[in-house]
Design a protein around this motif. Structure first.
Motif, PDB file in Angstrom:
ATOM      1  N   SER A 194       0.643  -1.154  -0.075  1.00 27.79           N
ATOM      2  CA  SER A 194      -0.107   0.197   0.325  1.00 27.79           C
ATOM      3  C   SER A 194       0.780   1.237  -0.112  1.00 27.79           C
ATOM      4  CB  SER A 194      -1.069  -0.085   1.118  1.00 27.79           C
ATOM      5  OG  SER A 194      -0.203  -0.121   2.339  1.00 27.79           O
ATOM      6  N   ASP A 195       2.041   1.113   0.682  1.00 22.77           N
ATOM      7  CA  ASP A 195       2.907   2.325   0.344  1.00 22.77           C
ATOM      8  C   ASP A 195       3.562   2.583  -0.755  1.00 22.77           C
ATOM      9  OD1 ASP A 195       4.554   4.500   1.477  1.00 22.77           O
ATOM     10  OD2 ASP A 195       6.196   3.011   2.115  1.00 22.77           O
ATOM     11  N   PHE A 196       3.543   1.515  -1.287  1.00 25.01           N
ATOM     12  CA  PHE A 196       4.010   1.581  -2.897  1.00 25.01           C
ATOM     13  C   PHE A 196       3.211   2.209  -3.791  1.00 25.01           C
ATOM     14  CE2 PHE A 196       4.297  -0.253  -7.099  1.00 25.01           C
ATOM     15  CZ  PHE A 196       5.068   0.414  -7.569  1.00 25.01           C
ATOM     16  N   VAL A 197       1.917   1.596  -3.665  1.00 23.66           N
ATOM     17  CA  VAL A 197       0.745   2.348  -4.487  1.00 23.66           C
ATOM     18  C   VAL A 197       0.649   3.757  -3.943  1.00 23.66           C
ATOM     19  CG1 VAL A 197      -1.876   2.162  -5.053  1.00 23.66           C
ATOM     20  CG2 VAL A 197      -0.377   0.039  -5.075  1.00 23.66           C
ATOM     21  N   LYS A 198       0.588   4.007  -2.711  1.00 23.47           N
ATOM     22  CA  LYS A 198       0.106   5.650  -2.258  1.00 23.47           C
ATOM     23  C   LYS A 198       1.461   6.353  -2.813  1.00 23.47           C
ATOM     24  CE  LYS A 198      -0.225   8.129   1.660  1.00 23.47           C
ATOM     25  NZ  LYS A 198      -0.216   8.364   3.060  1.00 23.47           N
ATOM     26  N   HIS A 199       2.752   6.084  -2.680  1.00 25.21           N
ATOM     27  CA  HIS A 199       3.897   6.540  -3.275  1.00 25.21           C
ATOM     28  C   HIS A 199       3.777   6.830  -4.713  1.00 25.21           C
ATOM     29  CE1 HIS A 199       7.657   8.978  -2.806  1.00 25.21           C
ATOM     30  NE2 HIS A 199       7.769   8.005  -3.818  1.00 25.21           N
ATOM     31  N   ALA A 200       3.338   5.898  -5.497  1.00 17.21           N
ATOM     32  CA  ALA A 200       3.436   6.017  -7.299  1.00 17.21           C
ATOM     33  C   ALA A 200       2.298   6.903  -7.480  1.00 17.21           C
ATOM     34  CB  ALA A 200       3.053   4.723  -7.605  1.00 17.21           C
ATOM     35  N   TYR A 201       1.093   6.952  -6.941  1.00 14.79           N
ATOM     36  CA  TYR A 201       0.220   7.915  -7.185  1.00 14.79           C
ATOM     37  C   TYR A 201       0.363   9.499  -6.606  1.00 14.79           C
ATOM     38  CZ  TYR A 201      -3.046   4.815  -9.549  1.00 14.79           C
ATOM     39  OH  TYR A 201      -3.681   4.211 -10.604  1.00 14.79           O
ATOM     40  N   ALA A 202       1.018   9.253  -5.697  1.00 14.09           N
ATOM     41  CA  ALA A 202       1.436  10.746  -5.041  1.00 14.09           C
ATOM     42  C   ALA A 202       2.490  11.580  -5.859  1.00 14.09           C
ATOM     43  CB  ALA A 202       1.856  10.761  -3.630  1.00 14.09           C
ATOM     44  N   GLU A 203       3.454  10.812  -6.310  1.00 19.49           N
ATOM     45  CA  GLU A 203       4.707  11.273  -6.927  1.00 19.49           C
ATOM     46  C   GLU A 203       4.262  11.647  -8.412  1.00 19.49           C
ATOM     47  OE1 GLU A 203       8.969  10.239  -8.326  1.00 19.49           O
ATOM     48  OE2 GLU A 203       8.462   9.442  -6.312  1.00 19.49           O
ATOM     49  N   GLY A 204       3.570  10.431  -8.906  1.00 16.73           N
ATOM     50  CA  GLY A 204       3.318  10.637 -10.255  1.00 16.73           C
ATOM     51  C   GLY A 204       2.144  11.467 -10.693  1.00 16.73           C
TER      52      GLY A 204
END
Length: 170
Positions: free
Chosen positions: A61-71
């Motif tokens: 979930s951290d990975f998904v959250k980070h990809a959407y926040a940064e991307g």
């Protein structure tokens, strides 16, 4: 419609339809940025309960959250269950993974949980990842798996564990 090939950082090709609609073009660009962001973290080690303020390790979930926040500048909830509720509340949830589009978030149950068509939204979410299209998911799930990686869905544990998926980008 024309089909436009977009390159990800590892030079894999993903197909996304280009349309003459500015909103759709913005959505496609945002999706590609999310995928590109996720791809640049391939190989980043998995850590359950990872530190949300660093990119040295990720849980799913951290990975998904980070990809959407940064991307795409989209702030998602902290864990996979809350992210699943977010997708359901947006009204984009689909229980057929083959109907998903690149950039959609996919949600999964624990191994061995019996899933039927009627209970997919009631089963506890234990994992999520980003659908890349072409039957592939970008995610992270264990130290042994090598961290952030791409896996095929069809015929795998991921297909058996799939609950639903959907878009967070309108």
């Amino acid at each position: 419609m024309q089909t436009k090939q977009l390159q990800t950082p590892n030079q894999s090709t993903y197909q996304m339809k280009a349309v003459n609609n500015p909103a759709a073009a913005q959505r496609s660009a945002a999706i590609q940025r999310v995928i590109n962001t996720g791809m640049k973290y391939r190989g980043t080690p998995y850590e359950f309960g990872s530190n949300r303020s660093t990119t040295r390790t990720f849980d799913c979930s951290d990975f998904v959250k980070h990809a959407y926040a940064e991307g795409a500048g989209i702030k998602l909830p902290a864990d996979s269950r809350q992210q699943g509720m977010y997708v359901r509340n947006k009204g984009t949830a689909n229980t057929n993974w083959r109907a998903l589009r690149a950039g959609d978030v996919m949600f999964f149950s624990s191994p061995g949980v019996k899933i039927t068509g009627t209970n997919r939204y009631r089963v506890r979410i234990t994992h999520d990842g980003i659908y890349l299209g072409d039957g592939r998911i970008l995610h992270t799930y264990s130290r042994e798996s090598g961290g952030v990686r791409i896996d095929s869905i069809a015929g795998s544990q991921w297909e058996r564990r799939f609950l639903f998926g959907g878009s967070v980008i309108r």
